[in-house]
Design a protein around this motif. Structure first.
Motif, short mmCIF file in Angstrom:
data_model
loop_
_atom_site.label_atom_id
_atom_site.label_comp_id
_atom_site.label_asym_id
_atom_site.label_seq_id
_atom_site.Cartn_x
_atom_site.Cartn_y
_atom_site.Cartn_z
N GLY A 115 27.05 -29.88 -55.39
CA GLY A 115 25.72 -29.36 -55.62
C GLY A 115 25.35 -28.30 -54.60
N SER A 116 24.10 -27.93 -54.61
CA SER A 116 23.60 -26.86 -53.74
C SER A 116 23.39 -27.33 -52.31
N LEU A 117 23.57 -26.40 -51.38
CA LEU A 117 23.34 -26.66 -49.97
C LEU A 117 22.39 -25.63 -49.40
N LEU A 118 21.63 -26.04 -48.42
CA LEU A 118 20.80 -25.15 -47.64
C LEU A 118 21.34 -25.24 -46.22
N CYS A 119 22.01 -24.18 -45.78
CA CYS A 119 22.66 -24.18 -44.46
C CYS A 119 21.78 -23.40 -43.49
N LEU A 120 21.23 -24.11 -42.53
CA LEU A 120 20.33 -23.54 -41.54
C LEU A 120 20.96 -23.63 -40.16
N PRO A 121 20.41 -22.93 -39.17
CA PRO A 121 21.03 -22.94 -37.83
C PRO A 121 21.16 -24.33 -37.21
N ASP A 122 20.29 -25.27 -37.58
CA ASP A 122 20.32 -26.58 -36.94
C ASP A 122 20.83 -27.72 -37.81
N ALA A 123 21.07 -27.47 -39.10
CA ALA A 123 21.50 -28.56 -39.99
C ALA A 123 21.93 -28.01 -41.34
N ILE A 124 22.64 -28.84 -42.07
CA ILE A 124 23.00 -28.54 -43.45
C ILE A 124 22.31 -29.58 -44.32
N TRP A 125 21.59 -29.11 -45.31
CA TRP A 125 20.78 -29.98 -46.17
C TRP A 125 21.26 -29.92 -47.61
N ALA A 126 21.24 -31.04 -48.30
CA ALA A 126 21.38 -31.02 -49.76
C ALA A 126 20.14 -30.30 -50.29
N TRP A 127 20.33 -29.42 -51.26
CA TRP A 127 19.22 -28.61 -51.79
C TRP A 127 19.15 -28.85 -53.28
N PRO A 128 18.04 -29.32 -53.82
CA PRO A 128 17.97 -29.70 -55.23
C PRO A 128 17.90 -28.52 -56.21
N VAL A 129 17.99 -27.29 -55.72
CA VAL A 129 17.95 -26.12 -56.60
C VAL A 129 19.24 -26.03 -57.41
N THR A 130 19.10 -25.94 -58.72
CA THR A 130 20.26 -25.80 -59.60
C THR A 130 20.20 -24.55 -60.47
N ASP A 131 19.09 -23.82 -60.37
CA ASP A 131 18.88 -22.62 -61.20
C ASP A 131 18.11 -21.61 -60.36
N PRO A 132 18.44 -20.32 -60.44
CA PRO A 132 17.71 -19.31 -59.66
C PRO A 132 16.20 -19.34 -59.88
N ASN A 133 15.75 -19.74 -61.06
CA ASN A 133 14.31 -19.81 -61.33
C ASN A 133 13.60 -20.88 -60.51
N GLN A 134 14.36 -21.79 -59.92
CA GLN A 134 13.77 -22.84 -59.08
C GLN A 134 13.55 -22.39 -57.64
N ILE A 135 14.03 -21.20 -57.29
CA ILE A 135 13.86 -20.70 -55.93
C ILE A 135 12.47 -20.11 -55.80
N ASP A 136 11.61 -20.85 -55.12
CA ASP A 136 10.23 -20.42 -54.91
C ASP A 136 9.84 -20.78 -53.48
N ALA A 137 8.59 -20.55 -53.13
CA ALA A 137 8.13 -20.82 -51.76
C ALA A 137 8.37 -22.27 -51.35
N ALA A 138 8.15 -23.19 -52.26
CA ALA A 138 8.35 -24.61 -51.94
C ALA A 138 9.83 -24.91 -51.67
N ALA A 139 10.72 -24.33 -52.47
CA ALA A 139 12.15 -24.57 -52.29
C ALA A 139 12.66 -23.96 -50.98
N LEU A 140 11.95 -22.95 -50.49
CA LEU A 140 12.36 -22.26 -49.26
C LEU A 140 11.57 -22.71 -48.03
N THR A 141 10.86 -23.81 -48.13
CA THR A 141 10.04 -24.29 -47.01
C THR A 141 10.84 -24.40 -45.72
N ARG A 142 12.01 -25.02 -45.77
CA ARG A 142 12.81 -25.17 -44.56
C ARG A 142 13.27 -23.81 -44.02
N VAL A 143 13.54 -22.88 -44.91
CA VAL A 143 13.91 -21.53 -44.47
C VAL A 143 12.76 -20.91 -43.70
N PHE A 144 11.56 -20.99 -44.24
CA PHE A 144 10.39 -20.44 -43.55
C PHE A 144 10.16 -21.11 -42.20
#
Length: 75
Positions: free
Chosen positions: A33-62
């Motif tokens: 599945g999808s991963l969110l790789c950040l400088p301090d951790a790697i997270w499972a990311w529930p995004v499975t479709d580009p249309n799901q990438i929104d401000a809420a999905a990117l909270t950890r990025v922000f």
């Protein structure tokens, strides 16, 4: 969109060693599945479709924006 867990899949950064059959290999671990790789951790990311990438999905990025030089999103 909420993340699947408040706990990181890996509580540190690590290089992605391989991708195949819908999953990633890193740090002697694997994850399908999808991963969110950040400088301090790697997270499972529930995004499975580009249309799901929104401000809420990117909270950890922000939250880590000051530590991120380059953001890549593969779809």
């Amino acid at each position: 969109m909420a993340t699947s867990s408040d706990a990181p899949h890996l509580p540190r950064s690590a290089p992605i060693e391989a991708y195949g059959k819908g999953g990633f290999a890193f740090a002697d671990m694997s994850h399908r599945g999808s991963l969110l790789c950040l400088p301090d951790a790697i997270w499972a990311w529930p995004v499975t479709d580009p249309n799901q990438i929104d401000a809420a999905a990117l909270t950890r990025v922000f939250e880590h924006a000051d530590a991120i030089d380059t953001l890549l999103i593969g779809t």
